[in-house]
Design a protein around this motif. Sequence first.
Motif, mmCIF file in Angstrom:
data_model
loop_
_atom_site.group_PDB
_atom_site.id
_atom_site.type_symbol
_atom_site.label_atom_id
_atom_site.label_comp_id
_atom_site.label_asym_id
_atom_site.label_seq_id
_atom_site.Cartn_x
_atom_site.Cartn_y
_atom_site.Cartn_z
ATOM 1 N N ALA A 137 44.990 -22.078 10.597
ATOM 2 C CA ALA A 137 45.455 -23.585 10.556
ATOM 3 C C ALA A 137 44.613 -24.452 11.373
ATOM 4 O O ALA A 137 44.231 -25.620 10.986
ATOM 5 C CB ALA A 137 47.008 -23.629 10.725
ATOM 6 N N ALA A 138 44.197 -24.221 12.658
ATOM 7 C CA ALA A 138 43.347 -24.835 13.425
ATOM 8 C C ALA A 138 42.104 -25.108 12.980
ATOM 9 O O ALA A 138 41.640 -26.387 13.079
ATOM 10 C CB ALA A 138 43.291 -24.257 14.949
ATOM 11 N N ARG A 139 41.579 -24.132 12.318
ATOM 12 C CA ARG A 139 40.160 -24.183 11.778
ATOM 13 C C ARG A 139 40.067 -25.160 10.500
ATOM 14 O O ARG A 139 39.146 -25.695 10.223
ATOM 15 C CB ARG A 139 39.538 -22.988 11.393
ATOM 16 N N LYS A 140 41.269 -25.209 9.913
ATOM 17 C CA LYS A 140 41.473 -26.172 8.830
ATOM 18 C C LYS A 140 41.797 -27.582 9.219
ATOM 19 O O LYS A 140 42.021 -28.575 8.546
ATOM 20 C CB LYS A 140 42.393 -25.704 7.794
ATOM 21 N N GLY A 141 42.075 -27.723 10.475
ATOM 22 C CA GLY A 141 42.516 -29.008 11.134
ATOM 23 C C GLY A 141 43.829 -29.479 10.685
ATOM 24 O O GLY A 141 44.278 -30.788 10.565
ATOM 25 N N ASN A 142 44.619 -28.381 10.263
ATOM 26 C CA ASN A 142 46.087 -28.862 9.891
ATOM 27 C C ASN A 142 47.026 -28.727 11.027
ATOM 28 O O ASN A 142 47.654 -27.835 11.498
ATOM 29 C CB ASN A 142 46.435 -27.600 8.885
ATOM 30 N N GLU A 143 47.211 -30.151 11.542
ATOM 31 C CA GLU A 143 48.031 -30.242 12.709
ATOM 32 C C GLU A 143 49.407 -29.659 12.639
ATOM 33 O O GLU A 143 49.938 -28.932 13.556
ATOM 34 C CB GLU A 143 48.045 -31.703 13.284
ATOM 35 N N PRO A 144 50.303 -29.992 11.598
ATOM 36 C CA PRO A 144 51.575 -29.320 11.427
ATOM 37 C C PRO A 144 51.802 -27.844 11.277
ATOM 38 O O PRO A 144 52.692 -27.432 12.043
ATOM 39 C CB PRO A 144 52.042 -30.169 10.115
ATOM 40 N N GLN A 145 50.906 -27.437 10.792
ATOM 41 C CA GLN A 145 51.041 -25.814 10.753
ATOM 42 C C GLN A 145 50.570 -25.309 12.074
ATOM 43 O O GLN A 145 51.290 -24.320 12.644
ATOM 44 C CB GLN A 145 50.003 -25.392 9.535
ATOM 45 N N VAL A 146 49.741 -25.633 12.718
ATOM 46 C CA VAL A 146 49.356 -25.269 14.247
ATOM 47 C C VAL A 146 50.512 -25.417 15.022
ATOM 48 O O VAL A 146 51.150 -24.408 15.674
ATOM 49 C CB VAL A 146 48.021 -25.941 14.786
ATOM 50 N N LYS A 147 51.346 -26.479 14.827
ATOM 51 C CA LYS A 147 52.281 -26.663 15.866
ATOM 52 C C LYS A 147 53.653 -25.835 15.215
ATOM 53 O O LYS A 147 54.194 -25.331 16.218
ATOM 54 C CB LYS A 147 52.777 -28.220 15.463
ATOM 55 N N VAL A 148 53.730 -25.455 14.010
ATOM 56 C CA VAL A 148 54.804 -24.486 13.655
ATOM 57 C C VAL A 148 54.443 -23.245 14.140
ATOM 58 O O VAL A 148 55.472 -22.563 14.670
ATOM 59 C CB VAL A 148 54.882 -24.464 11.864
ATOM 60 N N VAL A 149 53.215 -22.896 14.075
ATOM 61 C CA VAL A 149 52.874 -21.238 14.747
ATOM 62 C C VAL A 149 53.130 -21.449 16.373
ATOM 63 O O VAL A 149 53.852 -20.480 16.725
ATOM 64 C CB VAL A 149 51.467 -21.254 14.646
ATOM 65 N N ILE A 150 52.842 -22.544 16.938
ATOM 66 C CA ILE A 150 53.258 -22.532 18.366
ATOM 67 C C ILE A 150 54.514 -22.490 18.789
ATOM 68 O O ILE A 150 55.038 -21.706 19.633
ATOM 69 C CB ILE A 150 52.538 -23.853 19.104
ATOM 70 N N GLU A 151 55.481 -23.400 17.931
ATOM 71 C CA GLU A 151 56.811 -23.131 17.994
ATOM 72 C C GLU A 151 57.493 -21.661 17.835
ATOM 73 O O GLU A 151 58.327 -21.403 18.466
ATOM 74 C CB GLU A 151 57.568 -24.384 17.169
ATOM 75 N N ALA A 152 56.936 -21.126 16.853
ATOM 76 C CA ALA A 152 57.319 -19.794 16.471
ATOM 77 C C ALA A 152 56.948 -19.045 17.688
ATOM 78 O O ALA A 152 57.890 -17.974 17.880
ATOM 79 C CB ALA A 152 56.816 -19.249 14.979
ATOM 80 N N LEU A 153 55.887 -19.097 18.024
ATOM 81 C CA LEU A 153 55.291 -18.152 19.334
ATOM 82 C C LEU A 153 56.183 -18.426 20.546
ATOM 83 O O LEU A 153 56.447 -17.426 21.170
ATOM 84 C CB LEU A 153 53.637 -18.269 19.484
#
Length: 303
Positions: free
Chosen positions: A209-225
């Motif tokens: 997600a980060a490599r695609k620059g997809n901010e919402p998805q990166v944040k979802v993963v961070i919250e899940a972690l």
Amino acid sequence: MSSMDERELAEIRMIEDGLRKAYDGDAKGVVDVFSGLRDFAVQLIHLDLTAENEIDAKALIIAMGDIGRMVAEKRMEIASIASVRSLGEVAVEAANCKRESLALKALSGLGELALEFAGKGMDAVARNAAETLENLGKNSSEAKMEVLASLSETYLMQLARKAMDENLPETWAAAVNHLAGIGASSTGKEMENSSVGAAILLEELGTAAARKGNEPQVKVVIEALEKLGRELSRKDSKNALIQTVWALETLRVLAMEYGIETAVNAAKLALEALNTTGIPDEEQNLERFQEIKEFHRRILRKS
């Protein structure tokens, strides 16, 4: 004709009926067929463990998957959800009875269907499959069946990737959170590898997600972690916790590299919230985590 012959004939007729109803677009008829095939499969699970019964049960599971693919082709949502439910129930029953090969077969069928649904843009059905995969993973974790739990995680990771490709953000978020849910339930000495595996897979999804620059998805993963890390910390699961911390740090650095400032801040806050006191030696952890990555690759090949 013996009772066994009668049962086998009834199974064949029901499979043929299911294929025909799927071809005709008869959703209600297909739902009824899935219910019947599930009942036949569960009955076989409870019979004596013989090669014939094992082959018969696997044939039923394969047929359920075949019918599931047909209803997916026709975008039959209700029938597709029935396929998810039926395969999930067969997998749980097999796991509860320690029939691991049958549980793996049903789980693999469900996982492949989940990817099929996402590939066809069937968002609601794919999310339903993601929830079922989490339930299977948690059930397997409770039963101390590591291969099943890890395979559930792997299919959820693949589903998230497929959802990313198909632009299904709700399915993507569901798969991520359900994956973390299995990891949070798989603590304790016997199942900690599954928790570690969940953190590794979440890191892979966050990286993509980060490599695609997809901010919402990166944040979802961070919250899940972060949620996973809090649960691991509460249960004193140190090895899995350190992998979770490493995953968060990796995503923090990647977010900086790709200019995703909100994700950088989210990762910082998540890291500050997790207590890593008493973490084992990093070199030992790295070696173990590489072994777990290879374990995920092996179980996926076996499925």
